[in-house]
Design an enzyme around this catalytic site. Structure first.
Site, PDB file in Angstrom:
ATOM      1  N   HIS A 118       0.878  -1.361   0.309  1.00 40.73           N
ATOM      2  CA  HIS A 118      -0.409   0.214   0.444  1.00 40.73           C
ATOM      3  C   HIS A 118       0.827   1.293   0.050  1.00 40.73           C
ATOM      4  O   HIS A 118       1.445   1.288   0.322  1.00 40.73           O
ATOM      5  CB  HIS A 118      -1.637   0.284   0.829  1.00 40.73           C
ATOM      6  CG  HIS A 118      -1.533  -1.770   1.730  1.00 40.73           C
ATOM      7  ND1 HIS A 118      -1.591  -2.307   1.601  1.00 40.73           N
ATOM      8  CD2 HIS A 118      -3.197  -1.487   0.689  1.00 40.73           C
ATOM      9  CE1 HIS A 118      -2.369  -3.287   1.979  1.00 40.73           C
ATOM     10  NE2 HIS A 118      -3.133  -2.329   1.723  1.00 40.73           N
ATOM     11  N   LYS A 143      -1.760  -8.138  -4.128  1.00 44.10           N
ATOM     12  CA  LYS A 143      -3.043  -7.039  -3.258  1.00 44.10           C
ATOM     13  C   LYS A 143      -1.472  -5.663  -3.936  1.00 44.10           C
ATOM     14  O   LYS A 143      -0.681  -5.726  -3.276  1.00 44.10           O
ATOM     15  CB  LYS A 143      -3.080  -6.747  -2.474  1.00 44.10           C
ATOM     16  CG  LYS A 143      -4.320  -6.002  -2.105  1.00 44.10           C
ATOM     17  CD  LYS A 143      -4.732  -5.928  -0.560  1.00 44.10           C
ATOM     18  CE  LYS A 143      -6.053  -4.640  -0.594  1.00 44.10           C
ATOM     19  NZ  LYS A 143      -5.957  -4.408   0.360  1.00 44.10           N
TER      20      LYS A 143
END
Length: 225
Positions: A118, A143
């Site tokens: 992230h 992800k």
């Protein structure tokens, strides 16, 4: 494309008060355990796993290193993951790969890892290299969530996702550009090979999330013949 709805209770009472009917249309629940203090996570866990037994569950401790709410040492982070996994066997376990690489070898026992990255500041120039490193480890899910500064950042992320999925068809990818600018990547992720999209109820867990009801309608339109 599966719809993931994060839940972020800050107490046992909040967890118990979550209304199951409001999650209609969701496929996966992400429990963001970082909204609790580290001593409360195992206390709240039974309420979460019992209430959402009909859903797939992602267990996530998003630490401050990657935009979350809790500070943990590597040892505390690993111990909490292993304790919850041993008792409740969540369907997916989020692991902040690039900020916890030194303890990644302690995660190798898990076949259900979501290796995550992230960046709430930018879409890094080395995004392709980051995707490549995580993909080479063949986790359950890769992800990536990054912040775009312009339209090209959004298109780059989607194009990279499409390319990696084409060369790694068995690997699940979940990618998104955050914020209003990146919302397209949340709506059209299925087109480029992103398996999940995140939707919200009252509070968003990341900038740019679409409301669950809206996302369900969008998916219905996109899936129609």
């Amino acid at each position: 494309m599966k719809i993931v709805v994060p839940i972020m209770p800050t107490s046992l009472e909040e967890a118990q008060a979550l209304e199951l009917s409001r999650f209609e249309g969701a496929d996966i629940i992400e429990w963001r355990a970082d909204f609790l203090d580290k001593h409360s996570i195992l206390t709240v866990a039974p309420a979460i796993f019992e209430k959402f037994a009909g859903f797939e569950i992602v267990f996530t401790i998003r630490t401050t290193r990657e935009g979350g709410k809790i500070e943990l040492t590597d040892g505390e982070y690993v111990t909490l993951i292993k304790d919850v996994a041993a008792i409740y066997s969540p369907d997916y376990i989020d692991f902040e790969y690039f900020t916890r690489k030194e303890v990644f070898d302690q995660m190798l026992e898990f076949s259900n890892l979501v290796l995550s990255y992230h960046n709430f500041e930018e879409t890094p120039e080395n995004l392709m290299e980051l995707l490549s490193e995580m993909t080479n480890l063949t986790p359950r899910v890769v992800k990536v969530a990054v912040m775009p500064k312009n339209e090209q950042d959004v298109l780059d992320l989607m194009n990279f996702t499409r390319g990696f999925k084409a060369f790694n068809p068995e690997q699940e990818f979940v990618t998104m550009s955050m914020g209003k600018l990146g919302r397209l990547s949340r709506l059209a992720g299925d087109l480029v090979g992103s398996s999940w999209t995140f939707a919200s109820l009252d509070n968003t867990s990341a900038p740019g999330q679409v409301a669950l009801a809206d996302m369900c309608r969008i998916r219905e339109v996109l899936d129609a013949d």
